[in-house]
Design a protein around this motif. Sequence first.
Motif: not given
Length: 443
Positions: A377-406
């Motif tokens: 199952l798509g894990d949107g919660t984990l994907a968002k956590a990775i995205k925010l960690n990336c931001f803390d690391n100085g990297l901007v990406i976004e989420t999309g896809g089913r359940h925001g898991s991409v």
Amino acid sequence: MEELSYLKKVESNARTYAANFQRLFVSGNGVWLRDAQGKEYLDCLANAGTLALGHNPPEVKDAVLDFLGSDQLQQALDLSTPAKHAFVQELFSQLPAGMRDTSKILFCGPSGSDAVEAAIKLARHYTKRAALMAFHGGYHGMTAGALSAMGNLNPKGIPSVTAQNTHFLPFPYRFRCPFGTDGEQTDQLSLEYIRTVLSDPEGGVTRPAAVLVEVVQGEGGCIPASNAWLRGLREITHELGIVLIIDEVQTGLGRTGSTFAIEHAGIVPDILVLSKAIGGGYPLSVIVYAEHLDTWGPGMHAGTFRGNQIAMVAGRATMRHIRQVGLVEHAAARGAQLLAGLQDIALRHDAIADVRGRGLMIGVEVTKPRTESRTGLGDGTLAKAIKLNCFDNGLVIETGGRHGSVLRFLPALTITEAQVGSVLDRFEDAISSATAHRLQVVG
């Protein structure tokens, strides 16, 4: 910070990016962003794929500043101007060979959504048919007609607002095959299903005016359609006299490693929808379509800001620079590097279930542990956590896809080999931190 607090207080709840990336951004250069505290970020969002040359490219800045000093018209409705002439000539010179000499162009309102509206309207006017076919997972904009063709249910709001006689077809999403297979036969099953729906006299769906599709679904999770599937869809729509609308708002102008994504498959659509990168960072949208479709009259699709001359100047400068320095080939090479690096990272992290895309348009799908499902199952919660960690690391990406898991990567086409390496390092560190936290929570 006062400015940030004020904007958060007065802006609508509908804002998205600002809710996740809560910083005051004060400057940008190439693939880099800088916030008010002086922290720099590698930008792999690029204004949702709009900034083909990154932030403040000198080629575009110089062209715009020269234009502003010339006293030429800055807004011109649909009047003829030197800026429009130069833009159209450059765009047509880069169109696929099958379109250059047999196409018409319409300047639309400044958003891709309005160009989609124009394409749908033109198809309905030409065919005298009302129905529209779109695809699960598709994204085409937020105005009524475009929104009716969106797969994501959340933005649609009140159903009656988007009741536009639109019917949905399964996109060839091999990782999550809509027919429940392992993905090997997804393309063929999809084409057979489409042909059946469009030709079955007992199917309950009238023959549509048009089929609307993205070559690579963007907001739907960076899902590429195969060349064979696209050729099959073109064949079916041609046989049945259905207008094929290709939405290249996000993929156009080098993003996928070809100037236009349709070139991978060698197909010629009836209507090509373009926006984002073709305005060089300024609002602009057009449709380019087969000349035999040009049956409508004056004023049947109009808009005050369809004559955005600054965007035409910036867009021409962008297209010329991409062509002159070989950025399409560069994007293909850097995209291959990024894709391979992300695939290597996926081998070390079970949470990453699929890495896919074309050129510099890549999606990484994050899933929950695969116990009963082949894909998980798509894990949107984990994907968002990775995205925010990336931001803390100085990297901007976004989420999309089913359940925001991409997790989606859309950097400027100018990104260098070394910068791709830095993106990969920061990304893997963000995954490691997020998955370690998930294990601690589970434990």
